[in-house]
Write a protein that holds these residues in place. Structure first.
Motif, PDB file in Angstrom:
ATOM      1  N   ASP A 225      16.535 -13.919  -0.669  1.00 35.56           N
ATOM      2  CA  ASP A 225      15.276 -14.336  -0.041  1.00 35.56           C
ATOM      3  C   ASP A 225      15.103 -13.677   1.316  1.00 35.56           C
ATOM      4  O   ASP A 225      14.021 -13.284   1.708  1.00 35.56           O
ATOM      5  N   ARG A 226      16.202 -13.541   1.999  1.00 39.27           N
ATOM      6  CA  ARG A 226      16.170 -12.930   3.322  1.00 39.27           C
ATOM      7  C   ARG A 226      15.993 -11.407   3.222  1.00 39.27           C
ATOM      8  O   ARG A 226      15.340 -10.771   4.045  1.00 39.27           O
ATOM      9  N   LEU A 227      16.574 -10.838   2.194  1.00 44.12           N
ATOM     10  CA  LEU A 227      16.454  -9.392   2.014  1.00 44.12           C
ATOM     11  C   LEU A 227      15.015  -8.974   1.726  1.00 44.12           C
ATOM     12  O   LEU A 227      14.662  -7.808   1.833  1.00 44.12           O
ATOM     13  N   LEU A 228      14.208  -9.947   1.328  1.00 48.29           N
ATOM     14  CA  LEU A 228      12.824  -9.600   1.009  1.00 48.29           C
ATOM     15  C   LEU A 228      11.934  -9.571   2.249  1.00 48.29           C
ATOM     16  O   LEU A 228      10.761  -9.246   2.167  1.00 48.29           O
ATOM     17  N   ASP A 229      12.509  -9.908   3.397  1.00 53.66           N
ATOM     18  CA  ASP A 229      11.734  -9.870   4.631  1.00 53.66           C
ATOM     19  C   ASP A 229      11.121  -8.490   4.833  1.00 53.66           C
ATOM     20  O   ASP A 229      11.693  -7.474   4.463  1.00 53.66           O
ATOM     21  N   GLU A 230       9.981  -8.541   5.468  1.00 53.59           N
ATOM     22  CA  GLU A 230       9.237  -7.333   5.807  1.00 53.59           C
ATOM     23  C   GLU A 230      10.136  -6.145   6.210  1.00 53.59           C
ATOM     24  O   GLU A 230      10.087  -5.077   5.638  1.00 53.59           O
ATOM     25  N   GLY A 231      10.961  -6.401   7.205  1.00 48.33           N
ATOM     26  CA  GLY A 231      11.747  -5.329   7.808  1.00 48.33           C
ATOM     27  C   GLY A 231      12.721  -4.638   6.870  1.00 48.33           C
ATOM     28  O   GLY A 231      13.181  -3.536   7.139  1.00 48.33           O
ATOM     29  N   PHE A 232      13.061  -5.281   5.779  1.00 49.75           N
ATOM     30  CA  PHE A 232      14.030  -4.689   4.862  1.00 49.75           C
ATOM     31  C   PHE A 232      13.373  -3.905   3.733  1.00 49.75           C
ATOM     32  O   PHE A 232      14.023  -3.126   3.050  1.00 49.75           O
ATOM     33  N   GLN A 233      12.096  -4.118   3.543  1.00 60.03           N
ATOM     34  CA  GLN A 233      11.463  -3.613   2.328  1.00 60.03           C
ATOM     35  C   GLN A 233      11.617  -2.111   2.090  1.00 60.03           C
ATOM     36  O   GLN A 233      12.007  -1.694   1.010  1.00 60.03           O
ATOM     37  N   LYS A 234      11.324  -1.369   3.135  1.00 63.79           N
ATOM     38  CA  LYS A 234      11.382   0.089   2.959  1.00 63.79           C
ATOM     39  C   LYS A 234      12.776   0.535   2.532  1.00 63.79           C
ATOM     40  O   LYS A 234      12.929   1.338   1.614  1.00 63.79           O
ATOM     41  N   SER A 235      13.780  -0.019   3.207  1.00 58.96           N
ATOM     42  CA  SER A 235      15.156   0.338   2.877  1.00 58.96           C
ATOM     43  C   SER A 235      15.492  -0.068   1.445  1.00 58.96           C
ATOM     44  O   SER A 235      16.126   0.690   0.711  1.00 58.96           O
ATOM     45  N   LEU A 236      15.067  -1.244   1.060  1.00 59.76           N
ATOM     46  CA  LEU A 236      15.412  -1.724  -0.280  1.00 59.76           C
ATOM     47  C   LEU A 236      14.812  -0.840  -1.366  1.00 59.76           C
ATOM     48  O   LEU A 236      15.440  -0.575  -2.390  1.00 59.76           O
ATOM     49  N   ILE A 237      13.596  -0.382  -1.114  1.00 67.21           N
ATOM     50  CA  ILE A 237      12.973   0.505  -2.098  1.00 67.21           C
ATOM     51  C   ILE A 237      13.764   1.796  -2.217  1.00 67.21           C
ATOM     52  O   ILE A 237      14.040   2.280  -3.324  1.00 67.21           O
ATOM     53  N   GLN A 238      14.187   2.328  -1.075  1.00 67.95           N
ATOM     54  CA  GLN A 238      14.983   3.557  -1.108  1.00 67.95           C
ATOM     55  C   GLN A 238      16.301   3.352  -1.850  1.00 67.95           C
ATOM     56  O   GLN A 238      16.735   4.223  -2.590  1.00 67.95           O
TER      57      GLN A 238
END
Length: 579
Positions: A225-238
């Motif tokens: 749930d925390r990983l879905l925060d705004e700030g992580f999104q770009k990194s997670l997609i990569q």
DNA sequence: AAAAAAG
């Protein structure tokens, strides 16, 4: 192990069960658990707490299954089984082992403190152990988690499970030398890689780690749930673009909360045919529903004195271990500065942790606090989720948390795994109603502190002495930290303007009051001005033209503390003691 | 500028 004074009354069953899980119920007052599972430090016998009878409550998250049962049924290999220092499984563990070992995708809902890490590491590693040892460049298991300390905590458990084997684990987190990580990634095995998103992306881009992520068999997202925060999104997609595609990997997703947002993500990363595992039943009330919680509403100027009184009172109990949460890193830092300077607390060690400390200092502070028998940790939200500090007796929160959810996560640092705990929330008058009227807050057993009246009574000796101590200590403190705390305060509450129905002038007036009257900031030029802000800072906060601000031109030899134009790089604080 | 997280 010789019995410390006072231990003679301890029920002998405490000592006869060396393999009773410790991490799973950290507040189990068995001696071993009290000394902290991760500790290797010797403890002076005189400081050992008096063991109390084991409470049945502590067994709350334990299941009847034993690791030995899984071993006997051939589910766990001998080597792995022998490295698990617990006898009984927790409920999550019992439920996740088989599906994960069978290679199924799992969506797990479990609170932290219930043995979640072991619940995914053990079966993932079991799968690994059943295959031939892969070539050294293979990353079999990739774990992503939202904070650096959480990664280190997971790494520690993986190391324990790998002890004496050929397998190795590595963590890849920000704040530490990237070249060392690059070299280790190249030269040593990393069967289990544990990473924060930002640094992992850095390695994908600059260490050519991308291709190796294609060898990942099990992909774990912890605190999803925390990983879905705004700030992580770009990194997670990569990361998602580099790691083995979902139909050819196993994905394990763990989240404390399950809402529509998480379900959407689950649909994207998990196979359609995945198992949903939850240990949160109606019968098993969530932690935050059973923890005793009080709130105190007071003026901004009284908060520190109230906090001092609370800590003073706690200091008189046998083994106080408290986390005090603040909304900003700078707020936590200055509170630490304040309280560590107060002579009453000679025997109560103080700790601090937040993003404005260097990573080295953060690690030191977290480790020291984990193994401490007592003390107070002044923290930002870095430790709000997932962090496992054994035996926290109370969580105090100062100022409105950013959301009710965040309040609940912070509170969850105490009363881990069914143990006793206590929470106090201190709010300034201007923020209290907005937070307390929220539906999620109203559903909590959060009640006015029975002694709120007395604790905030200006004419009581207890308050007066606390206030005097606070004033004296602030007066003796340097102005840079105050200026930083002021700026952070303004930035944080800037986001509440609408909720508070504040004008910009209200915000500035309150922040100025905080700097001048609460922190007792005094300008080096002797004037009554609030701390200086750069025009750029004022612009970014949308406060151009608001009266009451002390705007200064950027100076080439600028003292930092009011801007300095750095973005996110934490200027390491020099002061550091090993506690 | 405001938790965190890349520097």
């Amino acid at each position: 192990m010789s019995a410390p004074p006072g231990a003679s009354q301890a029920p002998s069953r405490n000592r006869r069960r060396p393999r009773r899980p410790q991490q799973q119920h950290p507040a189990a007052p068995s001696l071993a658990a009290r000394i902290a599972p991760l500790s290797t430090a010797a403890t002076p016998t005189s400081e050992l707490p008096t063991p109390e009878p084991e409470s049945t409550d502590n067994a709350k998250y334990l299941s009847n299954a034993k690791f030995a049962d899984f071993y006997a049924r051939g589910v766990l290999t001998k080597a792995l089984f022998e490295r698990i220092p617990f006898e009984y499984c927790t409920e999550v563990q019992e439920k996740t082992f088989l599906p994960i070992i069978e290679g199924k995708d799992v969506f797990g809902q479990a609170k932290t403190g219930t043995g979640k890490t072991i619940a995914f590491l053990v079966p993932a590693i079991e799968q690994l152990a059943r295959r031939p040892v892969p070539p050294p460049e293979v990353i079999s298991i990739l774990v992503i988690a939202p904070t650096r300390e959480l990664c280190l905590q997971i790494e520690k458990e993986a190391k324990m499970l790998f002890a004496g084997s050929v397998y190795r684990t590595q963590s890849v987190i920000g704040g530490v030398n990237i070249k060392v990580q690059r070299r280790d990634l190249l030269n040593e095995r990393s069967d289990v890689l544990i990473a924060t998103p930002g640094r992992l992306v850095d390695h994908i881009e600059n260490s050519n780690l991308g291709p190796r992520l294609k060898t990942v068999q099990t992909f774990v997202m912890d605190e999803a749930d925390r990983l879905l925060d705004e700030g992580f999104q770009k990194s997670l997609i990569q990361i998602a673009n580099q790691v083995t595609p979902k139909d050819r990997r196993q994905t394990l997703l763990f989240s404390a909360t399950v809402d529509n947002k998480i379900r959407d993500i689950a649909r994207v990363v998990l196979k359609d045919k995945h198992e949903f595992i939850t240990t949160i039943s109606d019968a098993d009330e969530a932690t935050h529903q059973h923890v005793h919680q009080d709130y105190i509403v007071t003026s901004l100027a009284k908060e520190d004195a109230v906090m001092l009184t609370l800590i003073r009172r706690a200091a008189r109990t046998p083994f106080p271990k408290i986390i005090v949460f603040y909304s900003t890193a700078r707020g936590a830092a200055i509170a630490y500065d304040l309280f560590k300077g107060i002579p009453d607390f000679q025997d109560l060690p103080m700790f601090e942790i937040h993003s404005r400390l260097s990573q080295g200092a953060r690690i030191k502070q977290a480790d020291a606090f984990k193994t401490a028998l007592k003390g107070v940790l002044f923290s930002s939200d870095v430790t709000a989720r997932g962090m496992d500090f054994p035996n926290i007796t109370a969580v105090y929160q100062v100022g409105s948390p950013s959301s009710p959810e965040q309040y609940i996560h912070r509170l969850g640092r105490t009363a881990r795994a069914g143990a006793e705990g206590y929470g106090v929330l201190i709010l300034a008058d201007f923020e209290a109603n907005v937070l307390l009227n929220k539906k999620e807050m109203r559903e909590l057993p959060l009640k006015p502190h029975p002694e709120a009246q007395h604790l905030t009574d200006e004419s009581s000796d207890e308050f007066k002495s606390a206030k005097e101590m606070v004033v004296q200590t602030y007066d003796a403190m340097d102005s840079v930290a105050k200026a930083q705390a002021y700026q952070a305060f303004m930035g944080y509450y800037n986001g509440f303007q609408k909720a508070f129905r504040w004008s910009k002038e209200d915000l500035v007036r309150t922040a100025n009051h905080y700097a001048l009257d609460v922190l007792r900031y005094r300008s080096p030029d002797g004037s009554n001005n609030p701390p200086p802000l750069l025009p750029k800072t004022v612009g970014m906060m949308g406060l151009k033209g608001v009266v009451g601000l002390n705007i200064v031109r950027p100076q080439p030899d600028a003292q930092q503390g009011y801007g300095g134009g750095r973005s996110s790089a934490p200027p390491p604080k020099k002061r550091q003691r090993a506690a």
